[in-house]
Enzyme design. Sequence first.
Site, PDB file in Angstrom:
ATOM      1  CD  GLU A 147      -1.599  -2.441   1.491  1.00 30.59           C
ATOM      2  OE1 GLU A 147      -0.466  -2.589   1.998  1.00 30.59           O
ATOM      3  OE2 GLU A 147      -2.380  -3.391   1.261  1.00 30.59           O
ATOM      4  CG  PHE A 191      -5.112  -2.850   3.883  1.00 31.69           C
ATOM      5  CD1 PHE A 191      -5.040  -3.355   5.170  1.00 31.69           C
ATOM      6  CD2 PHE A 191      -5.573  -3.688   2.873  1.00 31.69           C
ATOM      7  CE1 PHE A 191      -5.417  -4.658   5.455  1.00 31.69           C
ATOM      8  CE2 PHE A 191      -5.954  -5.000   3.151  1.00 31.69           C
ATOM      9  CZ  PHE A 191      -5.871  -5.483   4.435  1.00 31.69           C
ATOM     10  NE  ARG A 229     -16.660  -5.151  -3.876  1.00 30.48           N
ATOM     11  CZ  ARG A 229     -17.040  -6.369  -4.243  1.00 30.48           C
ATOM     12  NH1 ARG A 229     -17.821  -7.086  -3.451  1.00 30.48           N
ATOM     13  NH2 ARG A 229     -16.672  -6.897  -5.380  1.00 30.48           N
TER      14      ARG A 229
END
Length: 327
Positions: A73, A98, A181
């Site tokens: 990340e 993250f 999502r």
Amino acid sequence: MSAPAKLKTSAMIASFADPGQKTSPAPFGHALVKAARENDRIVGLTADLGKYTDMHIFAKEFPDRFFQMGMAEQLLFGAAAGMAETGLVPFASTYSVFAARRAYDFICLDIAEPNLNVNVVGGLPGLTTGYGPSHQATEDIAIFRGMPNLTIVDPCDSVDIEQAVPQLAEHPGPTYLRLLRGNVPTVLDEYDYRFELGRAAVLRGGADVVLISSGLMTMRALQAAEQLAAHNVDVAVVHTPTIKPFDAETVLAQVDTDRLVLTCENHTVVGGLFETVASAAVQRGVAKQITPVALPDEFLAAGALPTLHDRYGLATARLVATVLERL
């Protein structure tokens, strides 16, 4: 995997859409593709989570403008910053935990400090997974609110997401989008609503109660308002998709009345919408009790998502009960 294990896994990652509710598949991915057709500077990056942040839609359509960075990340956002320095408009996706926990320093110093147009896209915000504290981004807004230059958007549904993406691309500075999502509920199309970056919207009026909400809790607030009508309780709902910069004018006009006021958010009670509204009220000199409906300041349990929403007060029935108790 055994049948019981499959059922358990499905419940832990289940959509928060109600059975039979109208949904739209992968609204972020499709909106990004549409925006990229009109703006050839848009690029997409992800940290090995394309399928789980709907970035795979963009990758399929624009393979030459998509970059798979692997489970790194810090590299993801460092690369996005470099791309932005050249004039590109990166959308970089990973899970919210993250981005907020692992890559904070890189987002702060590489992206926010130089005020670059990098759009951080965080999946599984708040309590949208049953996989426990390692994946539940319950404190992401609290972490990011203190970062200068960063715009924070907490969308309610597919309409918010589809309309937000091109505005985020055009916004000159860095943004953080709390991504919903998969099959995302479509709710706001029934309220003559359009997303406008930095603005709140009064979705419905009401004489007795004001629910100030963001994210998926706007959907729950609207559902609660309908159910409370059966109790002869008239409820206003104010949707605040942009947490920072905060539209204090619109929100405080609704707070500064004799109605009961609650904030509703899919985030810890610390550092999110409740504290944003309360801080704005104090600074404006508005003396008003505000009741938070939010996640507790603790590491949450793992389990089936509907069970967790009920346990921690985010379910519509729990919101209705809270309003009735406060009245």
